[in-house]
Scaffold this motif. Structure first.
Motif, mmCIF file in Angstrom:
data_model
loop_
_atom_site.group_PDB
_atom_site.id
_atom_site.type_symbol
_atom_site.label_atom_id
_atom_site.label_comp_id
_atom_site.label_asym_id
_atom_site.label_seq_id
_atom_site.Cartn_x
_atom_site.Cartn_y
_atom_site.Cartn_z
ATOM 1 N N GLY A 358 -0.016 -9.255 13.494
ATOM 2 C CA GLY A 358 -0.327 -8.178 12.559
ATOM 3 C C GLY A 358 -0.263 -6.809 13.203
ATOM 4 O O GLY A 358 0.027 -5.815 12.533
ATOM 5 N N SER A 361 2.982 -5.039 12.710
ATOM 6 C CA SER A 361 3.425 -4.867 11.326
ATOM 7 C C SER A 361 2.904 -3.554 10.751
ATOM 8 O O SER A 361 2.110 -2.847 11.372
ATOM 9 C CB SER A 361 2.921 -6.031 10.472
ATOM 10 N N GLU A 362 3.328 -3.288 9.512
ATOM 11 C CA GLU A 362 2.842 -2.099 8.814
ATOM 12 C C GLU A 362 1.545 -2.378 8.061
ATOM 13 O O GLU A 362 1.031 -1.500 7.365
ATOM 14 C CB GLU A 362 3.915 -1.577 7.864
ATOM 15 N N ASP A 363 1.003 -3.593 8.205
ATOM 16 C CA ASP A 363 -0.278 -3.895 7.575
ATOM 17 C C ASP A 363 -1.424 -3.163 8.266
ATOM 18 O O ASP A 363 -2.513 -3.023 7.695
ATOM 19 C CB ASP A 363 -0.551 -5.402 7.613
#
Length: 404
Positions: A358, A361-363
């Protein structure tokens, strides 16, 4: 040195924290959605919505030094800039973002009254934006004496020819002003060849070739642009301070610019550590929370030590800029410019590890924060140049020094 926050700063910190909690953090997803959309080269709606709220809250132009019409010293501004730095786009909400703050301070310090009316006033109101054009693709611009862009006098005008890149902010449609550094007299002494001139974005001959990607990000709508200037004609009154004063202006501009970057980077590192702690407490591997792993605890401890060290050195540099001036503080400014981005990058790296897949990521904001923190080991001078300067200053203390 007393780094206690004054009552004024304490009140502003309280207001800033509240503003970030109420308006900025809840809207991070809106900014990212816009930045990934087909309209990404347009102004970000959420930022435009929040600007009037920031102004109404008395949180506008906090960067402006007390010596030039503002209300705060560098030391007072540091903890406020740190809070804004926790979210990459937040400084623009308060009209405290780069490169505008550096350009506004340049106009404050070195601009004529006419130049200030035309460019500084709308920048202070947040009506337009600006870019600083110094770095060039064909030479090693870490040595600014290498710059090849020509600024040649022609009657009552100057004619500008050259190519610039990493011109941050030039992609924004509201960008109306370029501050351009180039050579007016290649035959002069090494540091008297360069001048700075104000070039309107819409001047004939200005051509944006492409946006550069930053570790895969195009940074719309801000952008880091590759720009060609071909026979761009501007009035001779657009030169800043006078011919041959470019290096003098650059040094005056880069001191505040560097310390603002470092202030924000402390905020970046703080948020990364916060996210790392929350993630490691919430995730379980092999029957134990990640936070109970010794390696995680060591990294959290080291991160706290590094952040506190960086903050104290930034505050010392700010204090010296306020009390003895930028020139006398040049060693401290150089040290924080090396230390702060390296600390931020290291803490972000550990935070990404704690987040697992995560983290990339762009999360989560970590990957984007890392990309920008890494660039600041180049922007406003690479690590190597600052380390060389620090070493020379240190060695100078011992040259021909009496034996003890």
């Amino acid at each position: 040195m007393n780094f206690d926050y004054t009552p004024k700063v304490q009140e502003l910190r309280k207001k800033l924290f509240a503003f970030m909690d109420e308006h900025v953090y809840p809207n991070e997803h809106r900014w990212h959605e816009h930045a990934r959309s087909e309209r990404r080269w347009e102004p970000v709606p959420v930022i435009e919505e929040l600007k009037p709220k920031a102004r109404a809250a008395g949180l506008w132009n906090l960067w402006r030094p007390k010596t030039h019409g503002g209300a705060l010293t560098n030391l007072e501004y540091a903890p406020l800039c740190e809070i804004m730095g926790r979210v990459h786009w937040a400084p623009e909400v308060f009209n405290c973002s780069a490169p505008d703050t550096g350009n506004m301070e340049t106009l404050e310090r070195y601009g004529s009254e006419g130049q200030k009316r035309q460019w500084l006033d709308p920048l202070l109101r947040g009506e337009i934006r600006s870019a600083f054009l110094m770095t060039e693709p064909d030479v090693a611009s870490s040595d600014a004496a290498n710059i090849q862009c020509r600024i040649e006098r022609n009657g009552n005008d100057y004619v500008v020819n050259g190519r610039k890149w990493w011109s941050s902010g030039a992609g924004d449609p509201r960008c109306k002003l370029f501050i351009v550094m180039g050579k007016t007299d290649p035959g002069a002494a090494k540091y008297a060849q360069q001048s700075m001139i104000l070039v309107p974005r819409e001047a004939p001959g200005v051509r944006i070739l492409r946006p550069l990607s930053l570790f895969g990000y195009d940074d719309a709508p801000h952008g880091h642009m590759d720009i060609e200037l071909e026979n761009v004609r501007v009035s001779a009154s657009n030169v800043l301070l006078g011919e041959g004063r470019g290096f003098e202006i650059a040094q005056g501009r880069l001191g505040p610019g560097r310390i603002h970057h470092c202030m924000r980077l402390v905020g970046v590192a703080e948020r990364a550590l916060e996210l790392m702690c929350k993630r490691s407490l919430a995730r379980v591997t092999f029957g134990k929370p990640v936070a109970e792993r010794t390696v995680t605890q060591e990294r959290i401890a080291e991160a706290r030590i590094m952040i506190e060290s960086a903050r104290l050195l930034v505050l010392k540099a700010a204090h010296m800029m306020d009390t003895v001036g930028n020139k006398a503080a040049r060693a401290e400014i150089a040290m924080i410019k090396v230390l702060a981005p390296n600390v931020a990058c290291k803490v972000l790296d550990w935070a990404i590890q704690a987040h697992g897949g995560g983290g990339m990521s762009e999360d989560f904001p970590l990957a984007y924060m890392y990309a920008h923190s890494r660039t600041l080991r180049f922007a406003d001078g690479p690590d190597e140049v600052h380390r060389n300067a620090i070493a020379k200053l240190e060695l100078s203390k011992h040259i021909a020094a009496p034996k003890r």
